[in-house]
Scaffold this motif. Structure first.
Motif, PDB file in Angstrom:
ATOM      1  N   LEU A 167       0.846  -1.133   0.059  1.00  0.00           N
ATOM      2  CA  LEU A 167       0.155  -0.146   0.047  1.00  0.00           C
ATOM      3  C   LEU A 167       1.010   1.269   0.050  1.00  0.00           C
ATOM      4  CD1 LEU A 167      -2.790  -0.835   2.520  1.00  0.00           C
ATOM      5  CD2 LEU A 167      -2.773  -1.484   0.004  1.00  0.00           C
ATOM      6  N   VAL A 168       2.017   1.264   0.803  1.00  0.00           N
ATOM      7  CA  VAL A 168       2.697   2.418   0.752  1.00  0.00           C
ATOM      8  C   VAL A 168       3.366   2.649  -0.517  1.00  0.00           C
ATOM      9  CG1 VAL A 168       4.724   3.503   2.034  1.00  0.00           C
ATOM     10  CG2 VAL A 168       3.178   2.341   3.344  1.00  0.00           C
ATOM     11  N   GLU A 169       3.803   1.529  -1.136  1.00  0.00           N
ATOM     12  CA  GLU A 169       4.705   1.926  -2.192  1.00  0.00           C
ATOM     13  C   GLU A 169       3.957   2.234  -3.302  1.00  0.00           C
ATOM     14  OE1 GLU A 169       7.955   1.953  -2.959  1.00  0.00           O
ATOM     15  OE2 GLU A 169       8.153   1.392  -0.888  1.00  0.00           O
ATOM     16  N   LEU A 170       2.521   1.722  -3.507  1.00  0.00           N
ATOM     17  CA  LEU A 170       1.535   2.027  -4.862  1.00  0.00           C
ATOM     18  C   LEU A 170       1.025   3.438  -4.295  1.00  0.00           C
ATOM     19  CD1 LEU A 170      -0.679  -1.130  -4.851  1.00  0.00           C
ATOM     20  CD2 LEU A 170       0.750  -0.102  -6.539  1.00  0.00           C
ATOM     21  N   GLY A 171       1.086   3.970  -3.079  1.00  0.00           N
ATOM     22  CA  GLY A 171       0.600   5.121  -2.822  1.00  0.00           C
ATOM     23  C   GLY A 171       1.475   6.391  -3.194  1.00  0.00           C
ATOM     24  N   ARG A 172       2.800   5.865  -2.945  1.00  0.00           N
ATOM     25  CA  ARG A 172       3.870   6.893  -3.436  1.00  0.00           C
ATOM     26  C   ARG A 172       4.164   6.599  -4.966  1.00  0.00           C
ATOM     27  NH1 ARG A 172      10.020   5.586  -1.745  1.00  0.00           N
ATOM     28  NH2 ARG A 172       9.520   3.816  -3.175  1.00  0.00           N
ATOM     29  N   THR A 173       4.283   5.737  -5.486  1.00  0.00           N
ATOM     30  CA  THR A 173       4.360   5.514  -6.879  1.00  0.00           C
ATOM     31  C   THR A 173       3.183   6.231  -7.885  1.00  0.00           C
ATOM     32  OG1 THR A 173       5.676   3.407  -6.785  1.00  0.00           O
ATOM     33  CG2 THR A 173       4.821   3.720  -9.076  1.00  0.00           C
ATOM     34  N   LEU A 174       1.856   6.136  -7.400  1.00  0.00           N
ATOM     35  CA  LEU A 174       0.809   6.462  -8.123  1.00  0.00           C
ATOM     36  C   LEU A 174       0.176   7.795  -7.468  1.00  0.00           C
ATOM     37  CD1 LEU A 174      -1.062   3.183  -8.696  1.00  0.00           C
ATOM     38  CD2 LEU A 174       0.597   4.315 -10.362  1.00  0.00           C
ATOM     39  N   ALA A 175       0.948   8.359  -6.683  1.00  0.00           N
ATOM     40  CA  ALA A 175       0.230   9.466  -6.091  1.00  0.00           C
ATOM     41  C   ALA A 175      -1.118   9.379  -5.786  1.00  0.00           C
ATOM     42  CB  ALA A 175       0.655  10.688  -6.941  1.00  0.00           C
ATOM     43  N   LEU A 176      -1.504   8.368  -4.700  1.00  0.00           N
ATOM     44  CA  LEU A 176      -2.610   8.108  -4.690  1.00  0.00           C
ATOM     45  C   LEU A 176      -3.236   8.962  -3.059  1.00  0.00           C
ATOM     46  CD1 LEU A 176      -2.624   4.166  -5.013  1.00  0.00           C
ATOM     47  CD2 LEU A 176      -3.481   6.034  -6.605  1.00  0.00           C
ATOM     48  N   VAL A 247     -11.632   5.793  -8.755  1.00  0.00           N
ATOM     49  CA  VAL A 247     -11.217   4.755  -7.870  1.00  0.00           C
ATOM     50  C   VAL A 247     -11.264   3.343  -8.799  1.00  0.00           C
ATOM     51  CG1 VAL A 247     -12.006   3.288  -5.917  1.00  0.00           C
ATOM     52  CG2 VAL A 247     -12.521   5.677  -5.915  1.00  0.00           C
ATOM     53  N   VAL A 248     -10.389   2.538  -8.683  1.00  0.00           N
ATOM     54  CA  VAL A 248     -10.400   1.464  -9.552  1.00  0.00           C
ATOM     55  C   VAL A 248     -10.106   0.232  -8.319  1.00  0.00           C
ATOM     56  CG1 VAL A 248      -9.302   2.256 -11.442  1.00  0.00           C
ATOM     57  CG2 VAL A 248      -7.591   1.318  -9.547  1.00  0.00           C
ATOM     58  N   ALA A 249     -10.445  -0.915  -8.571  1.00  0.00           N
ATOM     59  CA  ALA A 249     -10.288  -1.872  -7.783  1.00  0.00           C
ATOM     60  C   ALA A 249      -9.887  -3.190  -8.424  1.00  0.00           C
ATOM     61  CB  ALA A 249     -11.661  -2.239  -6.984  1.00  0.00           C
ATOM     62  N   ALA A 274      -8.779 -11.487  -2.144  1.00  0.00           N
ATOM     63  CA  ALA A 274      -8.681 -10.209  -1.287  1.00  0.00           C
ATOM     64  C   ALA A 274      -9.243  -9.094  -2.284  1.00  0.00           C
ATOM     65  CB  ALA A 274      -7.462  -9.875  -0.659  1.00  0.00           C
ATOM     66  N   LEU A 275      -9.577  -7.946  -1.816  1.00  0.00           N
ATOM     67  CA  LEU A 275      -9.856  -6.572  -2.679  1.00  0.00           C
ATOM     68  C   LEU A 275      -9.003  -5.587  -2.348  1.00  0.00           C
ATOM     69  CD1 LEU A 275     -11.995  -5.680  -4.828  1.00  0.00           C
ATOM     70  CD2 LEU A 275     -13.333  -4.797  -3.172  1.00  0.00           C
ATOM     71  N   MET A 276      -8.157  -4.996  -3.488  1.00  0.00           N
ATOM     72  CA  MET A 276      -7.340  -3.955  -3.302  1.00  0.00           C
ATOM     73  C   MET A 276      -8.198  -2.830  -4.173  1.00  0.00           C
ATOM     74  SD  MET A 276      -3.247  -3.319  -3.932  1.00  0.00           S
ATOM     75  CE  MET A 276      -3.374  -4.673  -4.745  1.00  0.00           C
ATOM     76  N   VAL A 277      -8.220  -1.482  -3.052  1.00  0.00           N
ATOM     77  CA  VAL A 277      -8.880  -0.461  -3.752  1.00  0.00           C
ATOM     78  C   VAL A 277      -7.997   0.751  -3.851  1.00  0.00           C
ATOM     79  CG1 VAL A 277     -10.911   1.094  -3.339  1.00  0.00           C
ATOM     80  CG2 VAL A 277     -11.149  -1.174  -2.863  1.00  0.00           C
ATOM     81  N   LEU A 278      -7.899   1.516  -4.930  1.00  0.00           N
ATOM     82  CA  LEU A 278      -6.936   2.714  -4.916  1.00  0.00           C
ATOM     83  C   LEU A 278      -7.607   3.852  -5.607  1.00  0.00           C
ATOM     84  CD1 LEU A 278      -5.614  -0.239  -6.503  1.00  0.00           C
ATOM     85  CD2 LEU A 278      -3.387   1.201  -6.269  1.00  0.00           C
ATOM     86  N   MET A 279      -7.550   5.179  -4.938  1.00  0.00           N
ATOM     87  CA  MET A 279      -8.169   6.164  -5.174  1.00  0.00           C
ATOM     88  C   MET A 279      -7.302   7.296  -5.504  1.00  0.00           C
ATOM     89  SD  MET A 279     -10.444   5.848  -1.569  1.00  0.00           S
ATOM     90  CE  MET A 279     -11.228   4.443  -1.312  1.00  0.00           C
ATOM     91  N   LEU A 280      -7.659   8.011  -6.481  1.00  0.00           N
ATOM     92  CA  LEU A 280      -6.945   9.149  -7.213  1.00  0.00           C
ATOM     93  C   LEU A 280      -7.079  10.346  -6.261  1.00  0.00           C
ATOM     94  CD1 LEU A 280      -6.921   8.810 -11.017  1.00  0.00           C
ATOM     95  CD2 LEU A 280      -5.034   8.362  -9.376  1.00  0.00           C
ATOM     96  N   ALA A 285      -8.706  17.092 -11.983  1.00  0.00           N
ATOM     97  CA  ALA A 285      -9.104  16.248 -13.454  1.00  0.00           C
ATOM     98  C   ALA A 285      -8.278  15.046 -13.747  1.00  0.00           C
ATOM     99  CB  ALA A 285      -9.054  17.292 -14.226  1.00  0.00           C
ATOM    100  N   ARG A 286      -7.465  14.369 -12.771  1.00  0.00           N
ATOM    101  CA  ARG A 286      -6.463  13.560 -13.299  1.00  0.00           C
ATOM    102  C   ARG A 286      -7.470  12.234 -13.388  1.00  0.00           C
ATOM    103  NH1 ARG A 286      -1.935  10.729  -9.260  1.00  0.00           N
ATOM    104  NH2 ARG A 286      -1.509   8.833 -10.429  1.00  0.00           N
TER     105      ARG A 286
END
Length: 738
Positions: A167-176, A247-249, A274-280, A285-286
């Motif tokens: 979660l930490v690396e995805l948040g940093r890489t994709l600026a979530l 939001v993508v899952a 399991a379900l992974m949810v990612l939010m911009l 407008a991204r």
């Protein structure tokens, strides 16, 4: 006829003008039709020409103009000369220009194709290349992030660390703005919020797993855009936010360990995710790009692999810890069992010694009393005491043998002996009891039965005595037959196979009686220790229930098999056993001569004047042993300690009986010191005999290692002592009865 002298006009006639117009219209039409064809060819060859519709419109215009001129070929009418002249001039000019244009296009089209078309083509290719390079850079960036993230999550095999790092690396890489992981509950009916990016300890609330949005995500391996207002995406405050980010899952396969211990390898369950949810970020407008979605999908797969490794490690660690606990428990049980066995053996050894010492006194004194003048009633009492004492001594021997058989310390002592003589000795021992009960005993030895064999003579005799003794004990009338033969084959027991070779054979012994018989359901219990059948005859005959149990274990040691056959109560029974014996290398001559195992030397019946020294710490045992020797005519000296024995012993003493019942080697040291005392006069050294109540093999080995000449096992009767002295004086060594 009037001659006209008029001058011919200088302009052509009207017919000539019409002719010129006709020809001009024809060439104009040809030129108009050829120009669109050339333009069509140009457009077809130039795939990047930007304004094709203008050319199409222009071509249509030209075609229509050409058609107009073509129609004029059929619509000529008479005009004035001036008009005709103007039309002719215009058409001629139009025809010239049109033909020139057509010819010029034919000339310049290849140049246009080679310059303009190539330039546009190169520009198009450059733009396409730029797009491909951008895609490659995007893929490289995605790959770099995936490798970095994979390295981070695979640097540990702890499940919680893997998920939190993801979660930490995805948040940093994709600026979530937020990233969360929903894990299935134990029941599998709900998803529980387990990890989030912005909260160290998220509120663990659940959502039903049958929600449409969850089924939509679980139904594909691709990342799916979901509504920011869906239950699994309501993870961030909405105050001041007028537009939530996209939001993508994506699903994350989880390892299913239900069959881990059955198939030795886990399985991936297709129904457990399991379900992974990612939010911009909100208020932006991204949007999600394709390469970002691909990154999310790849990371989900990598997380699944890392979680599978972690699950396998957790299961392996759990299995290893369980195995270690079981090994510790087994080792503890083994040590406790060994301690119990040692305690039991020590107890039996002590009890054996403590019981044999008074038994020695009872049997010795009873045998001495039997030699005196007694009334018939007194003699019957003494004989009863002797029989009961011998029975008790036999019971003690059986208990010790069974104990050593169960802990594996008893081993066979192989040697060459006369098999035929062994059977005759057994019958000689049993016949006195059988004669009293009026039971005839017959012995049948097969003609091909070897006379001299290799095996444990003492244990084989014990087996035969137990079985024949039972036949005599449980028979009130009838007869008993003992048959010995060489086993050819046996198909009765599938686990036992008779395979004779040139160096050994299988001896089969059948003991048939006409006694009380046995219930078929009781036969399997007969070889269990302390087991007895429930028939009245058995109960009235007594017995400890150890004879057959010990015999079976001896038979197993000899790689044989034993069983009992009976048709029921009152119909007698037959005991049969097979044992493996070696074939002796003695010659046929020695077999035919019937040379016994021991040379036939006249045995002593009196030992008058034989000086014997007895060393025993127990006063009663010392007195009893002295009484036996004195009755046989010996001159006996008694001592009670090792030091006194060493001081008293001399070359006049022929035999020294030493009590070595206590454990340790202190009691054996006296033998070495006596050897040292007679170093210069070895031929005058007395024979050293250990008097002991221990029947284990270590006692015999210690006696031999410390230089003793023989071992005598308590209790000892008068006849035993007479035979011992005779054998000892004849052979100068005695290690029987062990």
């Amino acid at each position: 006829m009037e001659v006209c002298n008029c001058i011919e006009p200088q302009w052509p006639a009207d017919e000539l003008l019409m002719k010129y117009q006709y020809i001009s219209d024809f060439f104009i039409a040809i030129a108009y039709f050829s120009i669109p064809l050339e333009l069509i060819y140009f457009v077809k060859k130039s795939a990047v020409f930007p304004y094709r519709w203008v050319l199409v419109q222009f071509g249509a215009f030209i075609v229509l103009c050409g058609a107009t001129h073509l129609i004029n070929l059929w619509t000529f009418t008479t005009h004035s000369r001036t008009v005709a002249l103007v039309m002719t001039t215009a058409k001629v000019l139009t025809a010239v220009v049109s033909c020139a244009t057509a010819l010029m296009l034919v000339h310049i089209i290849p140049d246009l194709l080679s310059v303009k078309t190539r330039e546009l083509f190169l520009k198009n290719k450059a733009a396409e290349l730029d797009r491909e390079m951008g895609l490659i850079r995007t893929q490289e960036e995605t790959g770099r992030h995936v490798r970095m993230l994979t390295h981070e999550i695979r640097s540990t095999l702890d499940r919680h660390t893997i998920l939190k790092t993801t979660l930490v690396e995805l948040g940093r890489t994709l600026a979530l703005e937020e990233c969360a992981l929903w894990m299935p509950t134990r029941t599998g009916l709900e998803l529980q919020l387990s990890y989030t990016l912005r909260h160290q300890h998220p509120v663990e609330y659940t959502v039903p797993i049958q929600l449409p949005v969850i089924n939509q995500v679980f139904g594909t391996s691709r990342a799916v855009k979901i509504s920011p207002n869906s239950p699994v995406a309501r993870l961030r405050p909405v105050s001041g936010k007028y537009m939530l980010g996209e939001v993508v899952a994506v699903r994350v396969p989880l390892l299913h360990l239900s069959n881990f211990q059955i198939n030795d390898w886990p399985e991936l369950s297709t129904k457990r995710y399991a379900l992974m949810v990612l939010m911009l970020p909100s208020d932006s407008a991204r949007q999600w790009h394709v390469h970002e979605l691909e990154l999310v999908e790849v990371v989900a797969d990598q997380v699944a692999v890392a979680l599978s490794h972690a699950a396998i490690l957790e299961e392996s660690m759990r299995a290893r810890n369980l195995l270690m606990e079981q090994n510790v428990a087994l080792d503890l049980a083994r040590r406790e069992a060994e301690t119990a066995i040692r305690a039991r053996n020590d107890f039996l050894a002590v009890m054996n010694h403590e019981m044999r010492t008074p038994m020695h006194a009872i049997i010795a004194l009873s045998s001495l009393l039997q030699e005196t003048e007694l009334t018939p009633e007194q003699r019957l009492m003494v004989e009863t005491i002797l029989k009961s004492s011998n029975l008790l001594a036999t019971l003690m021997n059986d208990v010790l043998d069974l104990s050593r058989l169960e802990d594996g310390s008893l081993q066979l002592e192989l040697g060459t002996f006369n098999l035929h003589t062994l059977f005759r000795e057994v019958l000689n021992l049993i016949k006195p009891i059988a004669v009293v009960k009026k039971l005839p005993i017959t012995l049948n030895l097969a003609p091909d039965l070897p006379e001299f064999v290799v095996g444990d003579e003492k244990r084989l005799m014990q087996i035969i005595l137990n079985i024949v003794g039972n036949a005599v004990k449980f028979s009130k009338q009838g007869s008993i037959s003992v048959t010995a033969l060489v086993t050819k084959s046996d198909t009765r027991d599938a686990d036992f196979f008779v395979v004779p070779t040139g160096s050994h054979f299988y001896l089969r012994v059948k003991v048939k009686d006409s006694g009380a018989g046995i219930n078929p359901q009781d036969i399997p219990k007969l070889f269990t220790k302390f087991a007895q059948t429930q028939s009245l005859a058995t109960r009235s005959s007594g017995g400890s229930g150890l004879g057959l149990a010990i015999s079976k274990r001896f038979v197993n040691l000899m790689e044989g098999n034993i069983w009992i056959e009976s048709d029921g109560l009152g119909k007698g029974c037959t005991a049969i056993f097979d044992v493996k014996l070696g074939i002796s290398e003695r010659s046929n001559e020695s077999k035919q001569s019937g040379i016994p195992k021991v040379p036939a030397i006249p045995r002593h019946s009196s030992f008058t004047g034989l000086k014997v020294l007895v060393m025993d710490e127990n006063g009663v045992s010392r007195m009893v042993t002295k009484g036996l020797l004195v009755h046989l005519g010996c001159e006996v000296t008694t001592v009670s300690s090792n030091e006194e024995c060493l001081r008293v012993v001399s070359h006049e003493h022929k035999v020294v009986f030493m009590d070595v019942c206590l454990p340790g080697v202190e009691n054996y040291q006296i033998a070495l010191r006596i050897h040292e005392k007679f170093t210069k006069q070895r031929h005058q050294r007395p024979l050293l005999v250990a008097l002991t109540g221990n029947t284990d093999k270590s006692t015999k080995e210690k006696c031999m290692s410390f230089g003793l000449d023989g071992v005598l096992l308590k209790p000892v009767s008068l006849d035993n002592m007479r035979d011992v002295l005779s054998d000892l004086l004849e052979r100068r060594v005695l290690y029987e009865g062990m």
